[in-house]
Every structure is written in structure tokens, then in C-alpha cells.
Design an enzyme around this catalytic site. Structure first.
Site, PDB file in Angstrom:
ATOM      1  N   LYS A  39       4.289   1.264   4.402  1.00 26.08           N
ATOM      2  CA  LYS A  39       3.871   1.008   5.779  1.00 26.08           C
ATOM      3  C   LYS A  39       3.908   2.304   6.566  1.00 26.08           C
ATOM      4  O   LYS A  39       4.683   3.214   6.285  1.00 26.08           O
ATOM      5  CB  LYS A  39       4.695  -0.067   6.465  1.00 26.08           C
ATOM      6  CG  LYS A  39       6.028   0.379   7.005  1.00 26.08           C
ATOM      7  CD  LYS A  39       6.643  -0.708   7.882  1.00 26.08           C
ATOM      8  CE  LYS A  39       8.003  -0.270   8.389  1.00 26.08           C
ATOM      9  NZ  LYS A  39       8.558  -1.199   9.350  1.00 26.08           N
TER      10      LYS A  39
ATOM     11  N   SER B 236     -13.258  -0.530   8.797  1.00 27.24           N
ATOM     12  CA  SER B 236     -12.073   0.030   8.146  1.00 27.24           C
ATOM     13  C   SER B 236     -11.125   0.582   9.186  1.00 27.24           C
ATOM     14  O   SER B 236     -11.365   0.488  10.374  1.00 27.24           O
ATOM     15  CB  SER B 236     -12.449   1.164   7.205  1.00 27.24           C
ATOM     16  OG  SER B 236     -13.007   2.228   7.957  1.00 27.24           O
TER      17      SER B 236
ATOM     18  N   THR C 256      -8.136  -5.114   6.556  1.00 24.51           N
ATOM     19  CA  THR C 256      -9.298  -4.265   6.330  1.00 24.51           C
ATOM     20  C   THR C 256      -8.956  -3.329   5.178  1.00 24.51           C
ATOM     21  O   THR C 256      -8.151  -3.675   4.320  1.00 24.51           O
ATOM     22  CB  THR C 256      -9.707  -3.520   7.634  1.00 24.51           C
ATOM     23  OG1 THR C 256     -10.935  -2.827   7.417  1.00 24.51           O
ATOM     24  CG2 THR C 256      -8.638  -2.587   8.127  1.00 24.51           C
ATOM     25  N   TYR C 257      -9.564  -2.151   5.135  1.00 19.25           N
ATOM     26  CA  TYR C 257      -9.252  -1.186   4.089  1.00 19.25           C
ATOM     27  C   TYR C 257      -9.089   0.196   4.711  1.00 19.25           C
ATOM     28  O   TYR C 257      -9.540   0.449   5.831  1.00 19.25           O
ATOM     29  CB  TYR C 257     -10.314  -1.176   2.989  1.00 19.25           C
ATOM     30  CG  TYR C 257     -11.702  -0.830   3.479  1.00 19.25           C
ATOM     31  CD1 TYR C 257     -12.169   0.486   3.440  1.00 19.25           C
ATOM     32  CD2 TYR C 257     -12.549  -1.809   3.973  1.00 19.25           C
ATOM     33  CE1 TYR C 257     -13.450   0.805   3.882  1.00 19.25           C
ATOM     34  CE2 TYR C 257     -13.814  -1.505   4.412  1.00 19.25           C
ATOM     35  CZ  TYR C 257     -14.268  -0.195   4.365  1.00 19.25           C
ATOM     36  OH  TYR C 257     -15.520   0.123   4.811  1.00 19.25           O
TER      37      TYR C 257
ATOM     38  N   GLY D 271     -15.466  -0.929  13.101  1.00 15.76           N
ATOM     39  CA  GLY D 271     -16.185  -2.162  12.819  1.00 15.76           C
ATOM     40  C   GLY D 271     -15.604  -3.326  13.605  1.00 15.76           C
ATOM     41  O   GLY D 271     -15.082  -3.154  14.708  1.00 15.76           O
ATOM     42  N   SER D 272     -15.674  -4.517  13.032  1.00 17.93           N
ATOM     43  CA  SER D 272     -15.207  -5.700  13.755  1.00 17.93           C
ATOM     44  C   SER D 272     -13.724  -5.614  14.103  1.00 17.93           C
ATOM     45  O   SER D 272     -13.284  -6.202  15.088  1.00 17.93           O
ATOM     46  CB  SER D 272     -15.493  -6.970  12.956  1.00 17.93           C
ATOM     47  OG  SER D 272     -14.794  -6.943  11.728  1.00 17.93           O
ATOM     48  N   ALA D 273     -12.954  -4.854  13.321  1.00 20.36           N
ATOM     49  CA  ALA D 273     -11.523  -4.696  13.624  1.00 20.36           C
ATOM     50  C   ALA D 273     -11.310  -3.998  14.961  1.00 20.36           C
ATOM     51  O   ALA D 273     -10.250  -4.150  15.578  1.00 20.36           O
ATOM     52  CB  ALA D 273     -10.832  -3.918  12.511  1.00 20.36           C
TER      53      ALA D 273
END
Length: 128
Positions: free
Chosen positions: A9, A25, A57-58, A73-75
């Protein structure tokens, strides 16, 4: 049997960009990826400390020493510049692998520079 365990983390990273129209991402400073062991394109979970929102996400590699944490993006609808987030990756381990496994925990300052690392989270104690 395999268990899903915390692999790594990045704790309390500050979002530097939220780019709705960029390919999805989270772009993460390459030094933070290397220190945490999170690989580019690896699935990651992100938890927004400010809003409580969580998303999957990645990881993408951003320039080393840039401090970039760009939610794309959508994140980008789940975080904005200035928000604090926790980025986590998980791994499936067998019971035998658990014997020697410890996650990599990376702690950062307000500029997303590594302040310290650890291999365990301190035990939470009851408040008197």
C-alpha cells in the site's frame, strides 16, 4: 486454499491530477511503484480518505520523482486534486506462503515523497 492478502500500500498519497478524459487508471510516481512493489498495469484498489469513495483500477507508471498521483478516466469522478488516498494491491497466497510473507507499506509526505516504509501495521490499541 489461497487467501487474498494485502501485498502493498501507498498510504495517504495526495492526488495531484484528476483527468476525466485521459485513458483510465492511476498514474503513480515510478519511485513509489518501485518502493511498494506495485507493478505497472497491476490491479489496485484506491480509497479516498476525504470522501470515503472506493474504486478499483490499475496502476500506470508516472515519471520518477515527479510526485504524480493522477486519477484518470471514470475514476476521476471519485477523487480530485488535493484529496488524500490510500492505494493498495493484493495477492493470493497459500497457507505455506503466509508463513514468510509481509506486505510492503509505503508512507509519503504531502509532496508524495517517501517518508518511510514498513512491513507491518502497528497493532491498534483500545483508547482509555
Amino acid at each position: 486454499m489461497h487467501l487474498n492478502m494485502l501485498k502493498a500500500k501507498i498510504h495517504r498519497a495526495t492526488v495531484t491530477h484528476a483527468e476525466l478524459h485521459y485513458e483510465g487508471s492511476i498514474a503513480i510516481d515510478g519511485l513509489l511503484l518501485d518502493a511498494s512493489g506495485i507493478r505497472e498495469y497491476e490491479q489496485i484498489h484506491a480509497w479516498n480518505i476525504n470522501s470515503g469513495q472506493r474504486f478499483v483500477t490499475y496502476a500506470l507508471r508516472a515519471e520518477e520523482s515527479s510526485g504524480i498521483i493522477s486519477v484518470n478516466g471514470s475514476a476521476a469522478r471519485s477523487a480530485q486534486a488535493g484529496d488524500l488516498i490510500i492505494i493498495a494491491a493484493f495477492v493470493q497466497l497459500s497457507e505455506a506462503e503466509l508463513e514468510k510473507f509481509q506486505p510492503m507499506l509505503v508512507y509519503v509526505d504531502a509532496a508524495n515523497r517517501i517518508s518511510h516504509t514498513n512491513r507491518s501495521i502497528p497493532k491498534q490499541m483500545a483508547v482509555a
